[in-house]
Design a protein around this motif. Structure first.
Motif, short mmCIF file in Angstrom:
data_model
loop_
_atom_site.label_atom_id
_atom_site.label_comp_id
_atom_site.label_asym_id
_atom_site.label_seq_id
_atom_site.Cartn_x
_atom_site.Cartn_y
_atom_site.Cartn_z
N LEU A 45 0.85 -1.26 -0.17
CA LEU A 45 0.22 0.16 0.29
C LEU A 45 0.92 1.24 0.42
O LEU A 45 0.51 2.18 -0.76
N ILE A 46 1.97 0.94 0.91
CA ILE A 46 2.60 2.17 0.66
C ILE A 46 3.56 2.85 -0.85
O ILE A 46 3.41 3.51 -1.01
N PHE A 47 3.94 0.95 -1.33
CA PHE A 47 4.30 1.74 -2.72
C PHE A 47 3.90 2.07 -3.24
O PHE A 47 4.37 3.05 -4.06
N PHE A 48 2.19 1.70 -3.65
CA PHE A 48 0.81 2.48 -4.39
C PHE A 48 0.94 3.01 -4.10
O PHE A 48 1.44 4.26 -5.49
N SER A 49 1.00 4.02 -3.18
CA SER A 49 0.98 4.97 -2.53
C SER A 49 1.66 6.37 -2.81
O SER A 49 1.66 7.40 -4.25
N VAL A 50 3.13 5.85 -2.85
CA VAL A 50 4.11 6.09 -3.63
C VAL A 50 4.90 6.45 -4.45
O VAL A 50 4.66 7.67 -5.45
N ASP A 108 13.14 9.56 -6.14
CA ASP A 108 13.48 7.25 -5.75
C ASP A 108 14.74 7.64 -4.83
O ASP A 108 13.95 6.91 -3.99
N HIS A 109 15.14 8.15 -5.44
CA HIS A 109 15.98 8.92 -4.10
C HIS A 109 15.33 8.91 -2.88
O HIS A 109 15.97 8.41 -1.91
N LEU A 110 14.50 9.77 -2.68
CA LEU A 110 13.58 10.20 -1.58
C LEU A 110 12.57 8.59 -0.42
O LEU A 110 12.78 8.41 0.22
N ILE A 111 12.60 7.35 -1.43
CA ILE A 111 12.04 6.34 -1.56
C ILE A 111 12.95 5.74 -0.86
O ILE A 111 13.06 4.66 0.21
N TYR A 116 9.80 -1.56 -4.14
CA TYR A 116 9.53 -1.02 -4.37
C TYR A 116 11.33 -1.12 -5.79
O TYR A 116 11.91 -0.88 -6.71
N LEU A 117 12.29 -1.62 -4.82
CA LEU A 117 13.20 -1.93 -5.80
C LEU A 117 13.13 -3.55 -6.90
O LEU A 117 13.73 -3.83 -7.41
N GLY A 118 12.41 -4.56 -6.86
CA GLY A 118 11.80 -5.16 -7.05
C GLY A 118 11.15 -5.04 -8.14
O GLY A 118 11.71 -5.06 -9.75
N PHE A 119 10.49 -3.70 -7.97
CA PHE A 119 9.14 -3.39 -9.60
C PHE A 119 10.91 -2.46 -10.44
O PHE A 119 10.26 -2.62 -11.75
N HIS A 120 12.00 -2.22 -9.60
CA HIS A 120 12.54 -0.61 -10.20
C HIS A 120 13.12 -1.70 -11.38
O HIS A 120 14.05 -0.87 -12.91
#
Length: 361
Positions: free
Chosen positions: A127-132, A139-142, A195-199
């Motif tokens: 949920l956090i990932f999707f919202s972000v 990306d650097h902030l994540i 996020y790393l997997g998505f990226h």
């Protein structure tokens, strides 16, 4: 569309979760560095594979994840409590004892009973990932947020919780703060791994195709990544300490290094297995597809304990001495064989509706 590589990674990782929970001790020590993290990483890859994920609204995303994760969390919690109530009746004890009340509290506060802690953390992490991603945050902030979450978790585990307990006037207040901070920080760390997997999938979209290793050069790269990540992970495992369930993180830098090299190892190893060992690949894919069943049955329903007692009894009966490593190896094999039967029973009976809602008529 499912990816066989993703299922192999999940299959290896679920075996490592069983490995970490063995009563005789771990057989494969570095398995603890990626056994849970790999599931977050694959969740990010799966999100990347869904081309129209950005078309989802937050409400539809939450609804989908509540069905996939929230539903089994509640049903499995209820089943666990019912099982213990029945056992209490058989033993002639009070039906609602400390185990039941503790399980109710863990369920309501989203701590989760045993391995069920994973589902709320994955839910909030996604949920956090999707919202972000919807807000298009830098990306650097994540990555910085995830790094700070690891640092904060390490501090709280090593010193912060002790200071907080001293400053809190009531134990109830301290417990509430600890539960909330554990879930929040674990979810932030999970969302960063997602996020790393998505990226990675965004940068290398063809990496998880069925035949990614085609040339000799690609083979050499994959083998080198596997060896290098294993060596680094093996070297740092002596200093590694990490348990998101309890927010029990030691050295934050060692935790990050081992998590990343652990992920690199399990993925590169999965590619090699997929290419060279077809039969093992099929078995691991089967375990990966049914990883949630294995995760939620191997400890809570005493499969792990039964296997350990059985092996110990047999060794004592035949007067055979065995080192813990050998007992652990035999335990993993027996547990996974039992789990094949458990999976078959669950998927071919009404028990499957414990994990997925019954279809609407």
């Amino acid at each position: 569309m499912r990816s066989s590589i993703i299922d192999i990674v999940k299959g290896i990782s679920i075996i490592m979760i069983v490995n970490v929970h063995l009563l005789s001790g771990q057989f494969f020590s570095i398995g603890c560095t990626y056994h849970v993290i790999a599931f977050f990483f694959t969740a990010g890859i799966v999100q990347g594979m869904r081309k129209k994920w950005e078309d989802n609204t937050i409400s539809s995303f939450i609804k989908d994840k509540l069905t996939r994760l929230g539903y089994p969390f509640l049903t499995l919690s209820v089943c666990y409590m019912l099982m213990h109530m029945i056992l209490n009746c058989i033993r002639g004890e009070t039906i609602v004892n400390e185990v039941i009340t503790g399980s109710i509290i863990k369920t309501l506060t989203l701590q989760g009973i045993g391995t069920l802690w994973f589902l709320p953390v994955l839910f909030f992490g996604e949920l956090i990932f999707f919202s972000v991603k919807r807000k298009k945050i830098n990306d650097h902030l994540i990555l910085l947020t995830g790094f700070l979450a690891v640092l904060t978790s390490s501090y709280l585990n090593n010193r912060g919780f002790d200071l907080l307990q001293i400053s809190c006037k009531s134990q109830c207040l301290f417990s509430s703060i600890k539960i909330l901070s554990t879930i929040l920080l674990s979810s932030l760390i999970a969302s960063t791994i997602i996020y790393l997997g998505f990226h990675l999938h965004q940068k290398l979209p063809n990496m998880f195709s069925e035949d990614v290793i085609r040339t000799k050069k690609e083979w050499i790269y994959m083998i080198l990544i596997c060896i290098f990540s294993f060596v680094i992970d093996y070297y740092f495992i002596e200093f590694y300490h990490g348990d998101l369930h309890k927010l029990d993180i030691g050295d934050p830098f060692v935790y990050i290094i081992c998590s990343l090299t652990g992920i690199a190892f399990v993925f590169s190893f999965s590619f090699i297995i997929k290419k060279l060992f077809k039969n093992i690949s099929r078995l691991l894919i089967y375990f990966g597809e049914n990883s949630l069943i294995i995760m939620t049955t191997h400890t809570e329903y005493y499969i792990n304990s039964i296997v350990y007692v059985l092996i110990s009894y047999c060794l004592a009966f035949w007067n055979i001495s065995a080192v813990p490593k050998n007992i652990s190896a035999i335990s993993i094999i027996l547990i996974m064989i039992i789990e094949i039967g458990v999976i078959y029973i669950i998927k071919h009976t009404c028990l499957k509706y414990i994990y997925i809602p019954a279809p609407k008529r």
